[in-house]
Design a protein around this motif. Sequence first.
Motif, short mmCIF file in Angstrom:
data_model
loop_
_atom_site.label_atom_id
_atom_site.label_comp_id
_atom_site.label_asym_id
_atom_site.label_seq_id
_atom_site.Cartn_x
_atom_site.Cartn_y
_atom_site.Cartn_z
N THR A 144 11.06 5.02 21.73
CA THR A 144 10.13 5.02 22.64
C THR A 144 8.84 5.70 22.12
O THR A 144 7.78 5.39 22.74
CB THR A 144 10.81 6.33 23.63
N ASN A 145 8.95 6.32 21.10
CA ASN A 145 7.57 6.75 20.38
C ASN A 145 6.48 5.63 20.08
O ASN A 145 5.50 5.45 20.24
CB ASN A 145 7.74 7.56 19.44
N GLN A 146 7.35 4.39 19.56
CA GLN A 146 6.57 3.26 19.05
C GLN A 146 6.28 2.70 20.21
O GLN A 146 5.28 2.14 20.24
CB GLN A 146 7.76 2.43 17.96
N LEU A 147 6.90 2.58 21.15
CA LEU A 147 6.65 1.86 22.38
C LEU A 147 5.32 2.64 23.01
O LEU A 147 4.22 1.80 23.40
CB LEU A 147 7.68 1.74 23.52
N GLU A 148 5.25 3.74 22.88
CA GLU A 148 3.95 4.54 23.65
C GLU A 148 2.76 4.22 22.79
O GLU A 148 1.83 4.07 23.34
CB GLU A 148 4.41 6.12 23.54
N ASN A 149 3.16 4.18 21.42
CA ASN A 149 1.93 3.75 20.67
C ASN A 149 1.48 2.54 20.66
O ASN A 149 0.14 2.37 20.94
CB ASN A 149 2.35 4.25 19.00
N ALA A 150 2.16 1.40 20.93
CA ALA A 150 1.80 0.18 21.10
C ALA A 150 1.06 -0.19 22.57
O ALA A 150 0.03 -0.83 22.60
CB ALA A 150 3.11 -0.82 21.27
N LEU A 151 1.53 0.62 23.44
CA LEU A 151 0.73 0.54 24.78
C LEU A 151 -0.48 1.46 24.74
O LEU A 151 -1.66 0.75 25.25
CB LEU A 151 1.66 1.34 26.06
N THR A 152 -0.47 2.65 24.12
CA THR A 152 -1.87 3.56 24.04
C THR A 152 -2.86 2.43 23.08
O THR A 152 -3.75 2.66 23.77
CB THR A 152 -1.54 4.70 23.60
N THR A 153 -2.70 1.90 22.19
CA THR A 153 -3.57 1.16 21.29
C THR A 153 -3.97 -0.04 22.12
O THR A 153 -5.33 -0.09 21.91
CB THR A 153 -2.54 0.73 20.04
N LYS A 154 -3.45 -0.63 22.83
CA LYS A 154 -4.03 -1.91 23.55
C LYS A 154 -4.57 -1.63 25.06
O LYS A 154 -4.97 -2.49 25.50
CB LYS A 154 -2.71 -2.84 23.72
N LEU A 155 -4.08 -0.49 25.50
CA LEU A 155 -4.44 -0.42 27.05
C LEU A 155 -5.78 0.75 27.09
O LEU A 155 -5.48 1.75 26.64
CB LEU A 155 -3.58 0.24 27.79
N THR A 156 -6.62 0.34 27.25
CA THR A 156 -8.06 1.32 27.42
C THR A 156 -8.31 1.98 28.67
O THR A 156 -8.96 2.90 28.93
CB THR A 156 -9.23 0.30 27.23
N LYS A 157 -7.43 1.57 29.63
CA LYS A 157 -8.08 2.06 31.29
C LYS A 157 -6.53 3.13 31.39
O LYS A 157 -6.36 3.54 32.44
CB LYS A 157 -7.67 0.99 32.17
N VAL A 158 -5.89 3.66 30.40
CA VAL A 158 -4.99 4.68 30.48
C VAL A 158 -5.20 5.98 29.93
O VAL A 158 -5.60 6.00 28.70
CB VAL A 158 -3.59 4.08 30.10
N THR A 159 -5.00 7.16 30.55
CA THR A 159 -5.49 8.48 30.01
C THR A 159 -4.17 8.86 29.14
O THR A 159 -4.23 9.51 28.27
CB THR A 159 -5.82 9.62 31.26
N TRP A 160 -2.93 8.75 29.87
CA TRP A 160 -1.58 9.03 29.16
C TRP A 160 -0.71 7.93 29.62
O TRP A 160 -0.66 7.56 30.79
CB TRP A 160 -1.37 10.43 29.71
N ILE A 161 0.48 7.80 28.78
CA ILE A 161 1.39 7.18 28.97
C ILE A 161 2.65 7.62 28.53
O ILE A 161 2.51 7.93 27.26
CB ILE A 161 1.09 5.62 28.65
N GLY A 162 3.81 7.60 29.12
CA GLY A 162 5.16 7.91 28.50
C GLY A 162 6.17 7.00 28.72
O GLY A 162 6.40 6.46 29.74
N VAL A 163 7.08 6.87 27.75
CA VAL A 163 8.33 6.11 28.01
C VAL A 163 9.36 6.88 27.78
O VAL A 163 9.57 7.48 26.74
CB VAL A 163 8.10 4.76 26.86
N SER A 164 10.36 6.79 28.72
CA SER A 164 11.76 7.36 28.56
C SER A 164 12.86 6.25 28.89
O SER A 164 12.53 5.40 29.70
CB SER A 164 11.84 8.64 29.34
#
Length: 403
Positions: A144-164
Amino acid sequence: MRHTNHIKGYLKVEIIGNDPERFIRHCVRERIKMWQITRKNETTLICYVELIDSDTLQKGLKETNCRVHILEKSGIPFFIKKIQKRLGIVAGILFFVAMLLLLSNMVWSINVDGADANLEEQIRTILKQNHLYEGSLDFFVPDTNQLENALTTKLTKVTWIGVSREGTTYHVNVVQKKYPKPRKVTGPQNLVATKQAIVQRLFVETGQPVVESDQFVKAGQLLVSGVIGNDKTVSFVSAKGQVIGETWYHSETQIPLVSQYTLYTEQSYQKYRLRFWHLSAPLWGLKKKPYTNYDLEKVTKPIRFLIWRTPFTYVTEKYRQKKMITRTLTINEATEEAIDSSNKKLLAKLPKSSKIIESIIDEKKVIKGKLYVRSHQVVHENIARAQAINREQVKRKINEKKD
């Protein structure tokens, strides 16, 4: 004796005849193993005998005028025959268990909360690129940490994102960036300067220009008026256009002359293991250390059966080859990089139509292996912004002039 013959198989039999001892003596001569011989009555003996071919048994019975009644069959050959008779049932049970195991470790749904339709589509596309989609096996889904990093890196319109993950469901919680909506000036308006600058060009669609090229203006100064007419007849319009002004910015940048950084090659090696408590069995990939320099990414996935977590875990180890690169820059190369870096940082803060006309170095010096560059940039940018017109105030000033 029973255990030694369990692999070959053995029988518990009743030997029935006028002289059953003759059959025993015959088996001894033929070296047929027999044990635990007991007498039931005068014509019947009970014993255990190893599994032999029927021709040998029939020959001994015929010579001794005896017959055999089988009481019990034991050993692996008989067990295999039982399984063969029930092969369909056994195969069905194994297939059913395998399907339950497979479905228990499959991703059934992905919930995305807090994102609009367009952002949700982008998130699902990125997750699919990382092997996470409805119907995928959880073994191949990254941590899940790798998924969060992948999403945060590619999405600029996001303040915070969490995967569980909960059971067979993944939850993605998103907090989108909320940009303040630009205040639209309705009705008559002027164009005023946002900062001090020297006017270069004017592109006026509506309104009356009150400044000229090469004129110095201050922040808040009127550039294009929305009041048109004279003291007798006055009309109000919404001034529109652009006023390009020359502005100035200062920057300070430091660049190391000698630096080291890690560069990943395209080479990678993966290992797959099945772990049971502290025991680990390799499934694929037997090299201990495939590369001299590498980064290791380990993902451990528990194997579930229905709602229970089994003691088995599926471990994926990815070795990414890397090498250390030493970069050495000359003073001129470091100066160019410093100017390019400061220009990019400045343009990121300015409107898209802005252009850097000139970058001038004010000072540069080397301190402890780093080049310090102080410079200023000459920029052409739109300095006009809308400002609403107070009609009553304008009319009052006109009347005061008349009086």
